[in-house]
Motif scaffolding. Structure first.
Motif, PDB file in Angstrom:
ATOM      1  N   CYS A 290       0.832  -1.201   0.000  1.00 49.30           N
ATOM      2  CA  CYS A 290       0.000   0.000   0.000  1.00 49.30           C
ATOM      3  C   CYS A 290       0.867   1.251   0.000  1.00 49.30           C
ATOM      4  O   CYS A 290       0.571   2.231  -0.688  1.00 49.30           O
ATOM      5  CB  CYS A 290      -0.915  -0.027   1.225  1.00 49.30           C
ATOM      6  N   GLY A 341      -6.153  -3.146   1.964  1.00 48.13           N
ATOM      7  CA  GLY A 341      -6.710  -4.040   0.954  1.00 48.13           C
ATOM      8  C   GLY A 341      -6.476  -5.509   1.232  1.00 48.13           C
ATOM      9  O   GLY A 341      -6.711  -6.349   0.356  1.00 48.13           O
ATOM     10  N   ASP A 343      -7.243  -9.124   2.402  1.00 42.07           N
ATOM     11  CA  ASP A 343      -8.500  -9.873   2.468  1.00 42.07           C
ATOM     12  C   ASP A 343      -8.178 -11.330   2.758  1.00 42.07           C
ATOM     13  O   ASP A 343      -7.375 -11.946   2.052  1.00 42.07           O
ATOM     14  CB  ASP A 343      -9.252  -9.749   1.133  1.00 42.07           C
ATOM     15  N   THR A 398      -9.692  -4.572  -7.691  1.00 39.01           N
ATOM     16  CA  THR A 398     -10.216  -5.667  -6.863  1.00 39.01           C
ATOM     17  C   THR A 398     -10.051  -7.010  -7.561  1.00 39.01           C
ATOM     18  O   THR A 398      -9.642  -8.006  -6.950  1.00 39.01           O
ATOM     19  CB  THR A 398     -11.701  -5.412  -6.543  1.00 39.01           C
ATOM     20  N   ARG A 401      -6.392  -8.117  -7.625  1.00 34.67           N
ATOM     21  CA  ARG A 401      -5.990  -8.633  -6.307  1.00 34.67           C
ATOM     22  C   ARG A 401      -6.491 -10.065  -6.121  1.00 34.67           C
ATOM     23  O   ARG A 401      -5.756 -10.948  -5.645  1.00 34.67           O
ATOM     24  CB  ARG A 401      -6.552  -7.717  -5.222  1.00 34.67           C
TER      25      ARG A 401
END
Length: 625
Positions: A290, A341, A343, A398, A401
């Motif tokens: 990030c 971000g 997850d 998204t 990723r």
């Protein structure tokens, strides 16, 4: 060998009145054990060291026998060996093999220099350090000075042993450059001069006269020139320019690898008594990614910033949970991970949870199936690189990723991590800086996905003569070809601009055979995305869903078709504004619970940037009164 003792007392014991507990504990332990020395303390914690394992065990038994031992938490670890000299400290640095070789060379030659009294041969040598920001320049210079002191190769003057300066960024005349030397150098120092601003003017007469003045001072000082990380040819050109007048030895400090960054973080954590659980390091990696995404990453400095954030988040969790330990676990820093971000879901689960992505999901399954087929039938693995084409906020980041995770889960990629960068962050500011910067970013992404947003920014047209963008593309193409089976480069951007980039660079198109188009969301999908933001995180009124659907149903076609409409980003911004309105309303009303209502949505939609969307009108032509 020394041993470290960590003693933590339950916070409530101290905060409820006995604020001298740690001080009394230290006094008693010091009286009982001669080798007991305090390293750090606070109201609820003390770190101390003893000389032997026997003393450490005796101290542990003594602490366990105290009347209030139940209030204490103990840990005993072997303390790091104290460095006995500069060379040992240098060897303990993370990375920097060229710098370490130079320091060992100086250490080995020192007896000969002293025996033959050839000090001037040594002091007339200058050094050219090619090193990136946050890579440890000051530490390297200080250890250099310490080594020279220990070996007797150089006699330092009074004051600071190391002085750092920078040539002015603006056009400077001879007087300004010479003044830097006469006022900044003095005698008996390591002088580090950053010449980055003059990389394009090393042949100027003013710079040559500046070097001549440095030559006059070189015998009485050790001179180090600093430039950013450059490719070998560019660095050699700098050395030759300096070498017209001075004897110069180059030293390149390679960028930190992901493993190096973890080691730096591990050491920073250990310095204050913390460790990271194995399954928490993936969150650290996400935080690093990030920080890198905006192109402003400062090595050790950024790592230390992340470590401080992680420790504070851990302590906030412990304070709320009523616990206190020094092992950082994923659940304790999850908030930071979400912001970066991170997850925990599988790649497939992430894709399944996306709205309006049926076409994209089918295309990804088709690509993955083709790759898996080639792998299981001993065919040459096809190139993995892709193009994501679509407007802002359509889910490209998204999906990229999730794709990294999915390819790792299917055995196609080794790691499946996600690295994001803006296209122009691949480019340097000086000739020769772009190729190593681009190669460094690619190396970090080996085994994973490298997502380059607004990739078309690398090409600004033939008229602009953008040598740095072309150099970045050339380096990227070489990396994509040489490591075609080990990482995935995804270039993303607007459809038209991406096609312009490909038309101007044919080598890119052939190396990125897969294209996934991301259509704009329709009104129903935008409303569903908004409601999913609400789901499970905040309470909503019974009629709120209907109000959300009505709001998006009323969005004008001119808004949805506008190139500047940011799709899901617009939805997120509206959701966050609505939450802000609801929170303020609840506070003013003295309500503990926050519940989103249609009035909150209406208030958020009335703010200027959202209201303007609902008032899209055709532009008037001609003159108006």
């Amino acid at each position: 060998m020394r041993y470290r003792i960590e003693v933590h007392v339950r916070p409530d014991v101290v905060l409820d009145g006995d604020r001298t507990f740690i001080d009394r504990l230290i006094a008693a332990a010091s009286a009982a054990f001669d080798g007991f020395s305090v390293c750090a303390k606070s109201l609820t914690h003390v770190t101390a060291e003893v000389q032997t394992a026997g003393e450490a065990e005796a101290l542990r038994v003594w602490l366990a026998a105290l009347p209030n031992a139940a209030d204490l938490r103990l840990s005993v670890t072997q303390a790091a060996t104290e460095q006995s000299g500069a060379l040992e400290k240098i060897d303990a640095l993370v990375g920097s093999p060229e710098y370490k070789r130079l320091m060992h060379e100086l250490h080995s030659v020192a007896p000969l220099v002293k025996r033959h009294a050839t000090y001037d041969v040594f002091t007339n040598r200058c050094y050219l350090f090619s090193i990136g920001a946050g890579r440890g320049l000051t530490t390297a210079l200080e250890l250099f000075a310490e080594l020279l002191c220990e070996t007797g190769l150089f006699r330092f003057g009074e004051g600071k042993r190391v002085r750092e300066g920078r040539l002015p960024d603006r056009e400077a005349d001879d007087d300004a450059l010479c003044k830097l030397v006469t006022e900044g150098f003095g005698c008996g120092h390591i002088i580090c001069v950053d010449i980055t601003a003059w990389l394009g003017r090393l042949r100027d007469a003013a710079f040559k006269r500046f070097l001549s003045r440095i030559e006059d001072y070189a015998t009485d000082n050790i001179v180090v020139f600093r430039v950013p990380l450059l490719e070998d040819d560019a660095l050699e050109n700098v050395r030759r320019s300096l070498g017209d007048i001075l004897t110069v030895q180059t030293v390149t400090f390679e960028p930190f690898s992901p493993a190096d960054l973890r080691e730096c973080a591990r050491r920073s954590l250990a310095a204050v008594g913390y460790t990271m659980a194995d399954d928490a390091w993936s969150i650290f990696d996400a935080l690093v990614g990030c920080e890198r995404a905006d192109g402003a990453f400062y090595g050790i400095n950024t790592v230390n910033k992340i470590v401080r954030e992680v420790i504070y988040e851990k302590q906030v969790f412990d304070a709320a949970d009523g616990t206190d330990d020094c092992v950082i676990k994923p659940s304790e820093i999850g908030t930071l991970g979400v912001a970066a971000g991170y997850d925990t879901r599988s790649g497939e689960a992430i894709l399944d949870g996306l709205v309006g992505m049926e076409h994209v999901r089918a295309r990804i399954e088709e690509i993955v199936a083709q790759i898996e087929y080639a792998k299981t039938h001993d065919f040459e693995q096809p190139t993995l690189h892709m193009r994501f084409v679509g407007n802002p906020g359509t889910g490209k980041t998204t999906v990229a990723r999730a794709l990294g995770k999915l390819l790792a889960e299917r055995g196609v990629l080794r790691k499946g991590a996600f690295f994001e960068c803006a296209a122009r962050s691949l480019c340097g500011q000086y000739l020769g800086q772009t190729a190593p910067r681009t190669a460094e970013i690619c190396r970090e992404a080996y085994g994973s996905v490298l997502f380059i947003d607004e990739a078309y920014a690398l090409y600004r047209g033939e008229r602009d003569g953008d040598a740095y963008g072309k150099e970045a593309i050339d380096t990227l193409i070489a990396e994509m070809e040489n490591h075609r089976a080990d990482f995935v480069v995804i270039m993303a951007g607007y459809p038209d601009e991406m096609q312009t980039l490909l038309d101007a660079n044919p080598g890119l198109e052939s190396r990125m055979p897969y294209v996934i188009e991301f259509p704009d969301y329709d009104r129903a999908a935008l409303a569903e995305i908004f409601l999913r933001f609400c789901g499970g995180r905040i309470a909503v009124a019974d009629d709120f869903a209907a109000a959300v659907q009505a709001y998006f149903a009323a969005l004008p076609d001119a808004v949805l078709k506008s190139k500047n409409f940011s799709n899901a980003r617009f939805v997120r911004n509206l959701f966050e504004r609505t939450c802000g309105k609801a929170t303020m309303r609840a506070r003013l009303a003295g309500e503990a619970a926050v519940v989103l209502t249609k009035e909150d949505l209406r208030a958020a939609g009335s703010d200027r940037e959202f209201a303007a969307m609902m008032e899209k009108k055709p532009k008037r032509m001609g003159f108006g009164i």
